[in-house]
Write an enzyme that holds these catalytic residues in place. Structure first.
Site, PDB file in Angstrom:
ATOM      1  N   ASP A 138     -10.012  -8.574   2.178  1.00  0.00           N
ATOM      2  CA  ASP A 138     -10.697  -7.510   2.923  1.00  0.00           C
ATOM      3  C   ASP A 138     -12.173  -7.826   3.164  1.00  0.00           C
ATOM      4  O   ASP A 138     -12.854  -7.118   3.909  1.00  0.00           O
ATOM      5  CB  ASP A 138     -10.552  -6.156   2.205  1.00  0.00           C
ATOM      6  CG  ASP A 138      -9.256  -5.457   2.588  1.00  0.00           C
ATOM      7  OD1 ASP A 138      -8.710  -5.768   3.655  1.00  0.00           O
ATOM      8  OD2 ASP A 138      -8.792  -4.596   1.819  1.00  0.00           O
ATOM      9  N   ASN A 153      -3.108  -4.717  -1.371  1.00  0.00           N
ATOM     10  CA  ASN A 153      -3.448  -5.392  -0.117  1.00  0.00           C
ATOM     11  C   ASN A 153      -2.190  -5.985   0.515  1.00  0.00           C
ATOM     12  O   ASN A 153      -1.442  -5.282   1.171  1.00  0.00           O
ATOM     13  CB  ASN A 153      -4.548  -6.438  -0.279  1.00  0.00           C
ATOM     14  CG  ASN A 153      -5.118  -6.814   1.075  1.00  0.00           C
ATOM     15  OD1 ASN A 153      -5.393  -5.919   1.883  1.00  0.00           O
ATOM     16  ND2 ASN A 153      -5.260  -8.085   1.366  1.00  0.00           N
ATOM     17  N   THR A 211       0.828  -1.209   0.000  1.00  0.00           N
ATOM     18  CA  THR A 211       0.000   0.000   0.000  1.00  0.00           C
ATOM     19  C   THR A 211       0.860   1.256   0.000  1.00  0.00           C
ATOM     20  O   THR A 211       1.911   1.299   0.636  1.00  0.00           O
ATOM     21  CB  THR A 211      -0.937  -0.014   1.228  1.00  0.00           C
ATOM     22  OG1 THR A 211      -1.590  -1.266   1.260  1.00  0.00           O
ATOM     23  CG2 THR A 211      -1.964   1.082   1.158  1.00  0.00           C
TER      24      THR A 211
HETATM   25  O1  DON Z   1      -8.156  -1.574   2.018  1.00  0.00           O
HETATM   26  C1  DON Z   1      -7.590  -1.991   3.031  1.00  0.00           C
HETATM   27  O2  DON Z   1      -7.964  -1.724   4.150  1.00  0.00           O
HETATM   28  C2  DON Z   1      -6.357  -2.860   2.864  1.00  0.00           C
HETATM   29  N1  DON Z   1      -6.425  -3.525   1.591  1.00  0.00           N
HETATM   30  C3  DON Z   1      -5.119  -2.025   2.999  1.00  0.00           C
HETATM   31  C4  DON Z   1      -3.887  -2.854   2.975  1.00  0.00           C
HETATM   32  C5  DON Z   1      -2.690  -2.154   3.466  1.00  0.00           C
HETATM   33  O3  DON Z   1      -2.707  -1.023   3.869  1.00  0.00           O
HETATM   34  C6  DON Z   1      -1.470  -2.970   3.475  1.00  0.00           C
HETATM   35  N2  DON Z   1      -0.397  -2.322   4.076  1.00  0.00           N
HETATM   36  N3  DON Z   1       0.367  -1.671   4.405  1.00  0.00           N
END
Ligand code: DON
Length: 279
Positions: A133, A111, A91
């Site tokens: 998610d 993700n 992310t």
């Molecule tokens: O949308 C979300 O909440 C996750 N897919 C976010 C993933 C994420 O931030 C991974 N890391 N650092």
């Protein structure tokens, strides 16, 4: 080139050859440049040397910022610089404001690290593993330990829940702050703390981003904390009341911009490879 660029704005000629100020400046530049050498330089046929980032005037200026005339900077406190241009493996968040005050706050994600680890043939990009998610089954935690039920169950055409919190705050109808971060389930609480740090604790944007973080997400019934987030006394009081703390590696990687009367104030997270412009 880095060495030359590090010293170019200083009046070396006026100070004189091998005089104290000259030597001090040169040594401090050398310390920083050799730290970069240790990380970023190698045979460019084998390693993608980030030449333009290393020679970026803003980067070099930032590297020299930690130097003071009062004392030598211990080499132990200097690390190779954090340069722009390396992609996150999952992310990423960026906050931008242009000179007209147009703002964007963007969090984008695969993700997990490298998403599903499947690259689309011929297209060169990775597919995410965003299905994680969704709540796979009621009460079964996802990779960030988050639980859910029917509301976030898998269904055709339905979007999975996201913790991503790209945020633009206005005050009296005018742009006030742009903020966001990666971090899975910790995103929401990192943004929450950053906002409070500015509004309630009068920190500037960089202090608000630097400040140690903690995180709680209902289940598990623990509080994740970065080392040094609380004084031993605070920790003791809270533990006595039944809060259970877990040491956690860095939480979040916040990038934020605060609009001040002196211009845009940036906060780039030292936990990552972030860069700020503005002041
Ligand atoms: O949308 C979300 O909440 C996750 N897919 C976010 C993933 C994420 O931030 C991974 N890391 N650092």
């Amino acid at each position: 080139m880095q060495l030359l660029k590090s010293v170019e704005k200083y009046p070396l000629h006026r100070w004189g050859h091998n005089q104290d100020s000259t030597v001090q400046l040169m040594v401090e530049a050398e310390r920083r440049v050799y730290a970069d050498r240790s990380k970023y330089l190698g045979d460019p046929d084998f390693y993608k040397v980030p030449v333009s980032s290393l020679l970026d005037p803003a980067y070099i200026q930032a590297r020299m910022k930690s130097f003071t005339w009062n004392a030598a900077t211990p080499s132990s406190s200097i690390q190779p610089g954090k340069i722009a241009g390396y992609e996150s493996n999952q992310t990423t968040h960026y906050s931008i404001v242009d000179r007209y005050g147009n703002a964007v706050s963007i969090t984008t994600t695969l993700n997990g690290g490298f998403g599903s680890r499947i690259v689309v043939g011929g297209a060169g990009f990775l597919l995410n593993n965003e299905m994680d998610d969704f709540s796979e089954k009621p009460g079964v935690p996802n990779m960030f330990g988050l639980v859910g039920g029917k509301a976030n169950s898998i269904q055709a055409g339905k979007r999975m829940l996201s913790s991503m919190t790209p945020t633009i705050i206005e005050k009296n109808g005018k742009l006030f702050m742009v903020v966001g971060t990666p971090g899975g389930g910790t995103i929401i609480t990192s943004v929450f703390q950053t906002i409070l740090n500015v509004i309630d604790f009068n920190q500037d944007m960089q202090q608000a981003v630097n400040a140690k973080r903690f995180h709680s997400q209902w289940l598990p019934d623990t509080v994740d904390m970065e080392t040094g987030a609380f004084t031993p006394k605070t920790l003791q009081i809270l533990k006595k009341k039944g809060y259970r703390f877990l040491n956690f590696p860095p939480i979040g990687q916040v990038d934020a911009i605060l609009v001040t009367k002196n211009g845009f104030q940036g906060g780039a997270d030292p936990r990552g490879d972030d860069t700020k412009l503005g002041w």
